[in-house]
Design a protein around this motif. Sequence first.
Motif, mmCIF file in Angstrom:
data_model
loop_
_atom_site.group_PDB
_atom_site.id
_atom_site.type_symbol
_atom_site.label_atom_id
_atom_site.label_comp_id
_atom_site.label_asym_id
_atom_site.label_seq_id
_atom_site.Cartn_x
_atom_site.Cartn_y
_atom_site.Cartn_z
ATOM 1 N N LEU A 116 0.820 -1.213 0.000
ATOM 2 C CA LEU A 116 0.000 0.000 0.000
ATOM 3 C C LEU A 116 0.853 1.263 0.000
ATOM 4 O O LEU A 116 0.465 2.276 -0.603
ATOM 5 C CB LEU A 116 -0.925 -0.011 1.220
ATOM 6 N N CYS A 117 2.001 1.234 0.655
ATOM 7 C CA CYS A 117 2.870 2.411 0.644
ATOM 8 C C CYS A 117 3.499 2.631 -0.736
ATOM 9 O O CYS A 117 3.678 3.775 -1.167
ATOM 10 C CB CYS A 117 3.960 2.270 1.702
ATOM 11 N N HIS A 119 2.201 1.296 -3.779
ATOM 12 C CA HIS A 119 1.085 1.416 -4.728
ATOM 13 C C HIS A 119 1.558 1.733 -6.163
ATOM 14 O O HIS A 119 1.123 2.694 -6.788
ATOM 15 C CB HIS A 119 0.050 2.461 -4.253
ATOM 16 N N ASP A 120 2.473 0.898 -6.641
ATOM 17 C CA ASP A 120 2.970 1.057 -8.001
ATOM 18 C C ASP A 120 3.003 -0.304 -8.686
ATOM 19 O O ASP A 120 2.553 -1.313 -8.130
ATOM 20 C CB ASP A 120 4.362 1.705 -7.989
#
Length: 277
Positions: A116-117, A119-120
């Motif tokens: 989630l941190c 998110h790529d």
Amino acid sequence: MTSSAAISILQPKLQFFPCRFCPLKSFKPKFPISKLAFSGGLDPKKAPSRRNRVMGSNNSIVELTNLLPFRNNGDEAVRVLQHGSEDSGLVSNRFESTLNRLSKWLVSGIFAVVILCRHDGEAMWAALGSVVNSILSVVLKKILNQERPVPSLRSEPGMPSSHSQSIFYIFLFAVYSIVEWLGINEISLITSALALAFGAYLSWLRISQRLHTMSQVAVGAAIGTIFSILWCWSWNAVVHEAFTSFLWVRIVIILGAAVFCAGFLLYVIRYWIRDDR
């Protein structure tokens, strides 16, 4: 010389005191009365038997130790220390068992936070890699077919340890992400070392709980580490360029990551929550 004088010469003269002016010192026993009473010294029936036991037996030191009044206090102190060590060991075993049961939740939570941190595209590629890594572990277990140290606890094969393989795959990706965000400095190095140490401890819990052998955990950790490195390398070498150049590659990776998330949630609901009840 008369007979009375001869008798007085032959009779020895006994002197109990060296001089007539020396004061008579009061006699004090070397041992307290309470100790004599405890050992039976004041009882004419018990004192001779106790003395004969101590002086005449082969184990005189042991018998004499048994007569000491502070012996029971020492035994109680030893018992207290033994019970204390047993209680601390029991608490440690309960803590390790609980932490081992919660390790899957901790590792999955760390992996979710990293994804989630980021998110790529690389985060979604890592999510797909965790699925491939799990499938690889299942295939290797069926091929090697090595039983666990205690087969009654788990019936399926134990080589390699799927927990240690997944733990090191995820923690290596977390370390890679930390270094990518912060660069190589003291903070990133310390954080990475702590993360790897924590992952090694969670893997060791599989050994302490007799769910895997040392070799099974070591092989699983090695496979997870190597697979994580190769999977990240494949992103930088091949997939990243294709991800930015072709739409269908992006669609495949995004859909694959979505399917992984949905399948993982179903697996958690079906197995993990049921096992924790």
